[in-house]
Each structure stands twice: as structure tokens, then as C-alpha cells.
Design an enzyme around this catalytic site. Structure first.
Site, PDB file in Angstrom:
ATOM      1  N   GLY A 138      55.776  42.577  34.019  1.00  0.00           N
ATOM      2  CA  GLY A 138      54.656  43.427  33.612  1.00  0.00           C
ATOM      3  C   GLY A 138      54.431  43.447  32.116  1.00  0.00           C
ATOM      4  O   GLY A 138      54.940  42.610  31.380  1.00  0.00           O
ATOM      5  N   HIS A 192      51.294  35.370  30.384  1.00  0.00           N
ATOM      6  CA  HIS A 192      51.328  35.628  31.835  1.00  0.00           C
ATOM      7  C   HIS A 192      50.003  35.229  32.489  1.00  0.00           C
ATOM      8  O   HIS A 192      49.979  34.669  33.580  1.00  0.00           O
ATOM      9  CB  HIS A 192      51.546  37.116  32.100  1.00  0.00           C
ATOM     10  CG  HIS A 192      52.822  37.671  31.571  1.00  0.00           C
ATOM     11  ND1 HIS A 192      52.884  38.516  30.496  1.00  0.00           N
ATOM     12  CD2 HIS A 192      54.101  37.493  31.975  1.00  0.00           C
ATOM     13  CE1 HIS A 192      54.124  38.857  30.265  1.00  0.00           C
ATOM     14  NE2 HIS A 192      54.895  38.245  31.144  1.00  0.00           N
TER      15      HIS A 192
END
Ligand code: PAF
Length: 284
Positions: free
Chosen positions: A28, A34
Site C-alpha cells: 500500500g 506500484h
């Protein structure tokens, strides 16, 4: 886009998926690095699953597990925009039920570099990623080259445990000034952020002398040490020039070598790398 938190919900969501599944495992607090994994998965697979789990077993007691940045709402918005189909954000007790005592350990390749500095780290990574692979059963798994040793360790695990999936390694994503993206960059103040550019500067130096013909690891390391010496805020933990698969140190580079490092800027520990003998557009 759906967000599921239990294995039952994940299994139910998977029933509606026909075709190939790409998984990008994350902890996260997502950044463009990402998102590049998600976009690649979107291109290569019919369904894109992203896991978000800050995995306690890969942090040592003295590390930043509690402080690690978390923001599921922000992450969900970014992932929706990037074309994610499903977020698997398991609760702690889903991944580590009470009485948990089963771990996956990869041997030799975890003993050097990051593994030497963080002896319990990779056992945590391989355990949680094996569990994510078991739960999601992806056809392809997407990881960033930024964590070069993680990629080497997980590739070994995939081979050794006969996982029926392809590891896809995506290039490092850097800010315009060269700093490799990392969730931990949020710990840096403005002065430290500038100092942190020494990592990519040293890698560029290594590439430039390699490209002009230097093959001695000692000479390349010495040139990198000069770069670090000019930045007093940087405390180098290690600089390695190693075989790209075994990650064992090499004295003389034949074709390729992984140059990797861990450097403290203040209390923040940063890692970075490049593979000499292979194009690296992120450093051009
Ligand atoms: O690279 C990471 O963010 C983590 O190590 C991973 C692969 C998600 C496992 O927790």
C-alpha cells in the site's frame, strides 16, 4: 472495482473471473512505481488483482512496521484509475490466524545483501507472498526491480515450489531528479531528499565507467565511494557488485552484474540498484 478483505470474499470474486489473472502484491501507500506494475498487468492479463497488506513478519522489531504509511482510501482511488479489477486487502487475522507457525524459507540467496542486514526479512516476504499466490492463484505476478533481491528470492521460490506462474519484473521508476520511488521517501525532509540523490548519482557513475570499459569491481566500487564521500549526510551500509542470480560478490564482471546498495539518509534506510551490462533507461 471491488475491495475484499477475507478469503471467502476473494474466492467468490474469483469465480467471476474468466481468463488470466495478474497479481501485483503491495504494502500500500502506492506511488507511480506500484502503478507501473498495475498498468503492465492490465496490458498482459484479463484480470488485475492488487493485494495491499503491510506484512508484519517482514519487519524486525526495531523497524518501521507501526510507522509504515497506510491509506487504503487513497490507494483504492489510484488503483481504480489504473484499471484494477480487485483489491485484496486482507485483515491481519486472515494472513496470520491465531497460533500461526508456518513459514517459507529460501536458503542461500537470502543470506547476503538485504538478508545479511535484515536476517528475518525475507522469511516474512516469502511466507506472505506464498500465501498470496495460494489465495489468488495468479497466472503472472508483477514485482519491481527496485527490490532486486526480493525478485531473485521470489523467483527462486517460484521455481523451487513449482508455482505455476510467471514472474514479471518491471523497471525501477524514478522521480525526474533520479530518486527511486519508495513509500519510505515520505520520511525524508527537503534537505534529506536532496542528499538521497547520491544513490542514483553513484549508480550513474558505476554505469559510466563500466560503459567505458572498466570491469574490475574494486575500481567501480572505489569510484562510487568517491561519490558518497562528497555527500556527508549519506551513511553507506553496503555497496555490492554481485552475480545477478546468486547475488554473490564478483571481482571481475564478465557480462552482467547487479550493483546494489543500502544507504541511510538520517534515520531513513534507502535501497537502489542497477544491472551493469543491461540497458537501464531509468538512469539515462
Ligand atoms: O515489495 C513489497 O511491497 C513487499 O515486500 C511485498 C512483496 C508486497 C510482500 O509483503
Amino acid at each position: 472495482m471491488e475491495i475484499v478483505r477475507t478469503l471467502e470474499e476473494l474466492r467468490a470474486a474469483k469465480k467471476n473471473m474468466k481468463g488470466t489473472i495478474g497479481l501485483a502484491p503491495t504494502m500500500g501507500f502506492l506511488h507511480a512505481g506500484h502503478i507501473s506494475l498495475v498498468k503492465r498487468a492490465r496490458q498482459e492479463c484479463d484480470h488485475v488483482v492488487v493485494s495491499i497488506f503491510v506484512n508484519p513478519t517482514q519487519f524486525a522489531p526495531n523497524e518501521d512496521f507501526a510507522a509504515y504509511p497506510r491509506d487504503l482510501e487513497r490507494d483504492a482511488a489510484l488503483l481504480k484509475e489504473a484499471g484494477t479489477d480487485l483489491i485484496f486487502a486482507p485483515m491481519d487475522e486472515v494472513m496470520y490466524p491465531q497460533g500461526y507457525q508456518t513459514y517459507v524459507t529460501v536458503e542461500e540467496v537470502t543470506k547476503v545483501l538485504e538478508g545479511a542486514m535484515r536476517p528475518t526479512h525475507f522469511r516474512g516476504v516469502t511466507t506472505v507472498v506464498a500465501k498470496l499466490f495460494n489465495a489468488v492463484q495468479p497466472d503472472k505476478a508483477f514485482f519491481g526491480q527496485k527490490d532486486a533481491q526480493q525478485v531473485a528470492v521470489l523467483s527462486r521460490m517460484v521455481k523451487d515450489l513449482n508455482y505455476n506462474l510467471e514472474m514479471v519484473v518491471c523497471p525501477i521508476v524514478r522521480d525526474r531528479d533520479g530518486l527511486a520511488l519508495s513509500s519510505r521517501n515520505t520520511y525524508l525532509d527537503e534537505t534529506q531528499r536532496k542528499a538521497a540523490l547520491v544513490l542514483s548519482r553513484s549508480l550513474r557513475k558505476a554505469r559510466s565507467i563500466f560503459d567505458s570499459g572498466e570491469r574490475s569491481s574494486k575500481a567501480i566500487r572505489a569510484a562510487m565511494e568517491d561519490v558518497f564521500a562528497a555527500e556527508p549526510a549519506a551513511k553507506v551500509q553496503y555497496v555490492s557488485i554481485a552475480d545477478t542470480e546468486t547475488l554473490l560478490e564478483i571481482d571481475h564482471i564478465k557480462s552482467q552484474a547487479l550493483v546494489s546498495m543500502a544507504v541511510y539518509i538520517g534515520k531513513t534506510r534507502l535501497i537502489d540498484n542497477t544491472v551493469l551490462g543491461k540497458p537501464d533507461e531509468s538512469l539515462d
